[in-house]
Scaffold this motif. Sequence first.
Motif, PDB file in Angstrom:
ATOM      1  N   VAL A   8       0.881  -1.178   0.000  1.00 39.24           N
ATOM      2  CA  VAL A   8       0.000   0.000   0.000  1.00 39.24           C
ATOM      3  C   VAL A   8       0.912   1.220   0.000  1.00 39.24           C
ATOM      4  N   ILE A   9       0.746   2.077  -0.992  1.00 41.50           N
ATOM      5  CA  ILE A   9       1.543   3.313  -1.017  1.00 41.50           C
ATOM      6  C   ILE A   9       0.652   4.450  -0.555  1.00 41.50           C
ATOM      7  N   GLY A  10       1.017   5.080   0.548  1.00 44.61           N
ATOM      8  CA  GLY A  10       0.235   6.206   1.066  1.00 44.61           C
ATOM      9  C   GLY A  10      -0.559   5.812   2.304  1.00 44.61           C
ATOM     10  N   ALA A  11      -0.452   6.630   3.348  1.00 40.12           N
ATOM     11  CA  ALA A  11      -1.189   6.364   4.588  1.00 40.12           C
ATOM     12  C   ALA A  11      -2.125   7.522   4.907  1.00 40.12           C
ATOM     13  N   GLY A  12      -2.807   8.032   3.868  1.00 42.96           N
ATOM     14  CA  GLY A  12      -3.899   8.979   4.074  1.00 42.96           C
ATOM     15  C   GLY A  12      -5.176   8.178   4.293  1.00 42.96           C
ATOM     16  N   GLY A  44      -1.750  11.751   6.650  1.00 44.17           N
ATOM     17  CA  GLY A  44      -1.854  11.976   5.199  1.00 44.17           C
ATOM     18  C   GLY A  44      -1.640  13.458   4.926  1.00 44.17           C
ATOM     19  N   ALA A  45      -2.326  13.978   3.914  1.00 45.73           N
ATOM     20  CA  ALA A  45      -2.138  15.392   3.550  1.00 45.73           C
ATOM     21  C   ALA A  45      -2.648  16.337   4.632  1.00 45.73           C
ATOM     22  N   TRP A  46      -3.514  15.849   5.512  1.00 45.14           N
ATOM     23  CA  TRP A  46      -4.063  16.735   6.553  1.00 45.14           C
ATOM     24  C   TRP A  46      -2.958  17.340   7.392  1.00 45.14           C
ATOM     25  N   ARG A  49      -2.016  20.833   6.213  1.00 47.55           N
ATOM     26  CA  ARG A  49      -3.000  21.899   5.954  1.00 47.55           C
ATOM     27  C   ARG A  49      -2.806  23.053   6.922  1.00 47.55           C
ATOM     28  N   TRP A  50      -3.105  24.246   6.445  1.00 48.86           N
ATOM     29  CA  TRP A  50      -2.785  25.476   7.158  1.00 48.86           C
ATOM     30  C   TRP A  50      -3.510  25.551   8.496  1.00 48.86           C
ATOM     31  N   PRO A  51      -2.875  26.213   9.481  1.00 49.57           N
ATOM     32  CA  PRO A  51      -3.413  26.231  10.842  1.00 49.57           C
ATOM     33  C   PRO A  51      -4.802  26.850  10.939  1.00 49.57           C
ATOM     34  N   LYS A  57     -14.117  24.086  10.286  1.00 47.31           N
ATOM     35  CA  LYS A  57     -14.288  24.586   8.913  1.00 47.31           C
ATOM     36  C   LYS A  57     -14.267  23.462   7.879  1.00 47.31           C
ATOM     37  N   VAL A  58     -13.893  22.269   8.317  1.00 45.74           N
ATOM     38  CA  VAL A  58     -13.829  21.131   7.392  1.00 45.74           C
ATOM     39  C   VAL A  58     -15.232  20.545   7.295  1.00 45.74           C
ATOM     40  N   HIS A  59     -15.794  20.535   6.101  1.00 52.55           N
ATOM     41  CA  HIS A  59     -17.146  19.978   6.016  1.00 52.55           C
ATOM     42  C   HIS A  59     -17.107  18.603   5.386  1.00 52.55           C
ATOM     43  N   VAL A 101       9.159   6.749   3.910  1.00 49.20           N
ATOM     44  CA  VAL A 101       9.647   5.896   2.811  1.00 49.20           C
ATOM     45  C   VAL A 101       9.025   6.429   1.524  1.00 49.20           C
ATOM     46  N   ASP A 102       9.873   6.877   0.631  1.00 48.14           N
ATOM     47  CA  ASP A 102       9.379   7.445  -0.623  1.00 48.14           C
ATOM     48  C   ASP A 102       9.386   6.382  -1.719  1.00 48.14           C
ATOM     49  N   VAL A 103       8.276   6.227  -2.418  1.00 51.08           N
ATOM     50  CA  VAL A 103       8.232   5.299  -3.552  1.00 51.08           C
ATOM     51  C   VAL A 103       8.567   6.085  -4.808  1.00 51.08           C
ATOM     52  N   GLY A 104       9.681   5.715  -5.448  1.00 51.97           N
ATOM     53  CA  GLY A 104      10.111   6.421  -6.650  1.00 51.97           C
ATOM     54  C   GLY A 104       9.493   5.847  -7.901  1.00 51.97           C
ATOM     55  N   SER A 130      -2.313   1.878  -4.737  1.00 51.82           N
ATOM     56  CA  SER A 130      -1.658   3.181  -4.844  1.00 51.82           C
ATOM     57  C   SER A 130      -2.653   4.213  -4.327  1.00 51.82           C
ATOM     58  N   ALA A 131      -2.309   4.809  -3.185  1.00 51.63           N
ATOM     59  CA  ALA A 131      -3.239   5.724  -2.501  1.00 51.63           C
ATOM     60  C   ALA A 131      -2.479   6.999  -2.146  1.00 51.63           C
ATOM     61  N   THR A 132      -1.951   7.639  -3.172  1.00 51.09           N
ATOM     62  CA  THR A 132      -0.987   8.716  -2.964  1.00 51.09           C
ATOM     63  C   THR A 132      -1.611  10.115  -3.039  1.00 51.09           C
ATOM     64  N   GLY A 133      -2.929  10.184  -3.219  1.00 47.93           N
ATOM     65  CA  GLY A 133      -3.610  11.480  -3.140  1.00 47.93           C
ATOM     66  C   GLY A 133      -3.169  12.470  -4.212  1.00 47.93           C
ATOM     67  N   THR A 134      -3.294  13.737  -3.868  1.00 47.69           N
ATOM     68  CA  THR A 134      -2.998  14.796  -4.841  1.00 47.69           C
ATOM     69  C   THR A 134      -2.106  15.902  -4.246  1.00 47.69           C
ATOM     70  N   TRP A 135      -1.951  15.914  -2.932  1.00 54.18           N
ATOM     71  CA  TRP A 135      -1.299  17.035  -2.252  1.00 54.18           C
ATOM     72  C   TRP A 135       0.114  17.301  -2.788  1.00 54.18           C
ATOM     73  N   ASP A 136       0.787  16.230  -3.207  1.00 52.05           N
ATOM     74  CA  ASP A 136       2.164  16.388  -3.685  1.00 52.05           C
ATOM     75  C   ASP A 136       2.253  16.923  -5.099  1.00 52.05           C
ATOM     76  N   ARG A 137       1.101  17.137  -5.735  1.00 44.29           N
ATOM     77  CA  ARG A 137       1.140  17.681  -7.101  1.00 44.29           C
ATOM     78  C   ARG A 137       0.244  18.909  -7.230  1.00 44.29           C
ATOM     79  N   ALA A 328     -11.938  10.344  -4.552  1.00 44.94           N
ATOM     80  CA  ALA A 328     -11.113  11.391  -3.922  1.00 44.94           C
ATOM     81  C   ALA A 328     -11.923  12.243  -2.956  1.00 44.94           C
ATOM     82  N   SER A 329     -12.500  11.579  -1.971  1.00 43.93           N
ATOM     83  CA  SER A 329     -13.153  12.269  -0.850  1.00 43.93           C
ATOM     84  C   SER A 329     -12.988  11.313   0.316  1.00 43.93           C
ATOM     85  N   THR A 330     -13.244  11.789   1.526  1.00 47.69           N
ATOM     86  CA  THR A 330     -12.999  10.875   2.655  1.00 47.69           C
ATOM     87  C   THR A 330     -13.964   9.682   2.605  1.00 47.69           C
TER      88      THR A 330
HETATM   89  C1  LIG Z   1      -7.809  21.807   1.558  1.00 54.40           C
HETATM   90  C2  LIG Z   1      -8.562  20.533   1.399  1.00 54.40           C
HETATM   91  C3  LIG Z   1      -9.693  20.274   2.180  1.00 54.40           C
HETATM   92  C4  LIG Z   1     -10.421  19.107   2.012  1.00 54.40           C
HETATM   93  N1  LIG Z   1     -11.529  18.916   2.778  1.00 54.40           N
HETATM   94  C5  LIG Z   1     -12.249  17.777   2.637  1.00 54.40           C
HETATM   95  C6  LIG Z   1     -13.429  17.531   3.418  1.00 54.40           C
HETATM   96  O1  LIG Z   1     -13.840  18.364   4.202  1.00 54.40           O
HETATM   97  N2  LIG Z   1     -14.077  16.351   3.235  1.00 54.40           N
HETATM   98  C7  LIG Z   1     -13.653  15.407   2.359  1.00 54.40           C
HETATM   99  O2  LIG Z   1     -14.277  14.341   2.235  1.00 54.40           O
HETATM  100  N3  LIG Z   1     -12.557  15.605   1.608  1.00 54.40           N
HETATM  101  C8  LIG Z   1     -11.847  16.758   1.721  1.00 54.40           C
HETATM  102  N4  LIG Z   1     -10.748  16.976   0.931  1.00 54.40           N
HETATM  103  C9  LIG Z   1     -10.325  15.943   0.039  1.00 54.40           C
HETATM  104  C10 LIG Z   1      -9.675  14.930   1.000  1.00 54.40           C
HETATM  105  O3  LIG Z   1      -8.549  15.506   1.604  1.00 54.40           O
HETATM  106  C11 LIG Z   1      -9.290  13.711   0.337  1.00 54.40           C
HETATM  107  O4  LIG Z   1     -10.273  13.144  -0.436  1.00 54.40           O
HETATM  108  C12 LIG Z   1      -8.759  12.632   1.273  1.00 54.40           C
HETATM  109  O5  LIG Z   1      -8.471  13.044   2.587  1.00 54.40           O
HETATM  110  C13 LIG Z   1      -7.489  12.274   0.611  1.00 54.40           C
HETATM  111  O6  LIG Z   1      -7.009  11.089   1.167  1.00 54.40           O
HETATM  112  P1  LIG Z   1      -5.922  10.282   0.363  1.00 54.40           P
HETATM  113  O7  LIG Z   1      -5.546   9.155   1.255  1.00 54.40           O
HETATM  114  O8  LIG Z   1      -6.399   9.959  -0.996  1.00 54.40           O
HETATM  115  O9  LIG Z   1      -4.699  11.301   0.150  1.00 54.40           O
HETATM  116  P2  LIG Z   1      -3.670  11.983   1.156  1.00 54.40           P
HETATM  117  O10 LIG Z   1      -4.281  12.363   2.445  1.00 54.40           O
HETATM  118  O11 LIG Z   1      -2.990  13.025   0.352  1.00 54.40           O
HETATM  119  O12 LIG Z   1      -2.627  10.822   1.455  1.00 54.40           O
HETATM  120  C14 LIG Z   1      -1.701  10.393   0.506  1.00 54.40           C
HETATM  121  C15 LIG Z   1      -0.477   9.914   1.231  1.00 54.40           C
HETATM  122  O13 LIG Z   1       0.393   9.346   0.270  1.00 54.40           O
HETATM  123  C16 LIG Z   1       1.722   9.701   0.576  1.00 54.40           C
HETATM  124  N5  LIG Z   1       2.487   9.652  -0.680  1.00 54.40           N
HETATM  125  C17 LIG Z   1       2.238  10.348  -1.833  1.00 54.40           C
HETATM  126  N6  LIG Z   1       3.139  10.000  -2.780  1.00 54.40           N
HETATM  127  C18 LIG Z   1       3.971   9.074  -2.224  1.00 54.40           C
HETATM  128  C19 LIG Z   1       5.099   8.360  -2.698  1.00 54.40           C
HETATM  129  N7  LIG Z   1       5.546   8.479  -3.954  1.00 54.40           N
HETATM  130  N8  LIG Z   1       5.726   7.511  -1.842  1.00 54.40           N
HETATM  131  C20 LIG Z   1       5.284   7.362  -0.558  1.00 54.40           C
HETATM  132  N9  LIG Z   1       4.208   8.018  -0.064  1.00 54.40           N
HETATM  133  C21 LIG Z   1       3.557   8.860  -0.894  1.00 54.40           C
HETATM  134  C22 LIG Z   1       1.620  11.087   1.179  1.00 54.40           C
HETATM  135  O14 LIG Z   1       2.710  11.313   2.053  1.00 54.40           O
HETATM  136  C23 LIG Z   1       0.291  11.036   1.921  1.00 54.40           C
HETATM  137  O15 LIG Z   1       0.463  10.725   3.291  1.00 54.40           O
HETATM  138  C24 LIG Z   1     -10.004  18.148   1.071  1.00 54.40           C
HETATM  139  C25 LIG Z   1      -8.867  18.374   0.296  1.00 54.40           C
HETATM  140  C26 LIG Z   1      -8.157  19.564   0.431  1.00 54.40           C
HETATM  141  C27 LIG Z   1      -6.957  19.820  -0.441  1.00 54.40           C
END
Ligand SMILES: Cc1cc2nc3c(=O)[nH]c(=O)nc-3n(C[C@H](O)[C@H](O)[C@H](O)COP(=O)(O)OP(=O)(O)OC[C@H]3O[C@@H](n4cnc5c(N)ncnc54)[C@H](O)[C@@H]3O)c2cc1C
Length: 355
Positions: A8-12, A44-46, A49-51, A57-59, A101-104, A130-137, A328-330
């Motif tokens: 599993v890549i990513g712990a969001g 994860g990306a949380w 996120r800014w203080p 405020k998170v809905h 641990v970074d997956v290249g 692969s659960a790497t979200g979008t925050w890094d891009r 791409a939502s919780t």
């Molecule tokens: C500002 C903001 C507010 C949001 N608010 C809401 C909300 O209120 N409700 C809601 O449902 N959704 C919300 N979302 C969307 C929500 O954040 C996501 O849908 C969900 O939390 C993302 O989870 P994720 O596990 O997909 O990604 P992430 O939380 O981004 O987790 C991905 C993980 O993968 C890791 N990773 C990435 N690339 C690599 C790599 N190459 N090697 C190793 N690790 C890697 C990262 O370190 C990260 O920990 C919001 C998004 C943003 C940007």
Amino acid sequence: MREVEVVVIGAGQAGLSGAYHLRRTGFEPDRDFVVLDHSPGPGGAWQFRWPSLTYGKVHGMHSLPGMELTDADPARASSEVISEYFDRYERTFDLRVRRPVDVGAVREGPDGRLLVETSDGTWATRALISATGTWDRPFWPRYPGQETFRGRQVHTARYPGPEAFAGQRVVVVGGGASGTQHLLEIAPYAAATTWVTRRPPAFREGPFDEEAGRAAVALVEERVRQGLPPRSVVSVTGLPLNDAIRKGLADGVLDRKPMFDRITPDGVEWADGRRVAADVILWATGFRPAVDHLAPLRLREPGGGIRVEDTRAVADPRVHLVGYGPSASTIGANRAGRAAVRDIRRLLAREPVAA
Ligand SMILES: Cc1cc2nc3c(=O)[nH]c(=O)nc-3n(C[C@H](O)[C@H](O)[C@H](O)COP(=O)(O)OP(=O)(O)OC[C@H]3O[C@@H](n4cnc5c(N)ncnc54)[C@H](O)[C@@H]3O)c2cc1C
């Protein structure tokens, strides 16, 4: 080289949901699966996120499967609340996330396995989540003259909070949830704010309508089924007209202008000659899926996206994308984690489990 059944890549939200369902259906951490994450801590990306993005405020933040997030103080930063919750979650279910641990890259390996190349060596695996979200891009659009701008350019991904804009003239680009939140926060501090968006922003009256939500998810689902780049679900559902937005519209903070045509050393300019002077351009222009590590598998379609059916990459059934496109939502990530594990059990010919 170490071998497991699932990496599993990513712990969001998405990766932890996958890990939880692996664990619940008999996969042992370290022996059968590993979770790799390149961030320094849980959340994860949380965690980034800014203080001023407080938990209140998170809905629509859904708890992870199997353990509710209860009694969270709405006045605390969501980065703290959610990171602490993820930390408790990982320990409660003994998920043993390996970090940082970074997956290249992920490549084809011997015997039908995938090789996951990381900053901590290589893993051979039979299936991948692969659960790497979008925050890094973060996505930065390009406009003529951008490199000549003498002020500061900041993306939502590095938004420092409103105080950093005190006394400055700020142009905010982007009509999503982040752009409107930034504007409403910054306006009391800034000397002036200007809001520009490509399309007129779509506001949604009344409470969130489940049917509209489902229709929006279906639309994004259809895009990924066709191999097109996914759009964010929020961009399809529109922004809820809450009290803060109503007030912003009434007092002119949310007075949207069409997108400017070029950037000058001192600000932005439209084709008809109108100009706005700026010290800062704040790009609230969203994010793209962080899937570069999958490039060696050549999953991308000519349309620019990866074709995904449920959570499975159509071109490679060993690869699941969780938290991608329609998930791409919780809540979407929770469901997709479970669906991916069900499919992987089938692939690995493990006993089927009840839904
Ligand atoms: C500002 C903001 C507010 C949001 N608010 C809401 C909300 O209120 N409700 C809601 O449902 N959704 C919300 N979302 C969307 C929500 O954040 C996501 O849908 C969900 O939390 C993302 O989870 P994720 O596990 O997909 O990604 P992430 O939380 O981004 O987790 C991905 C993980 O993968 C890791 N990773 C990435 N690339 C690599 C790599 N190459 N090697 C190793 N690790 C890697 C990262 O370190 C990260 O920990 C919001 C998004 C943003 C940007």
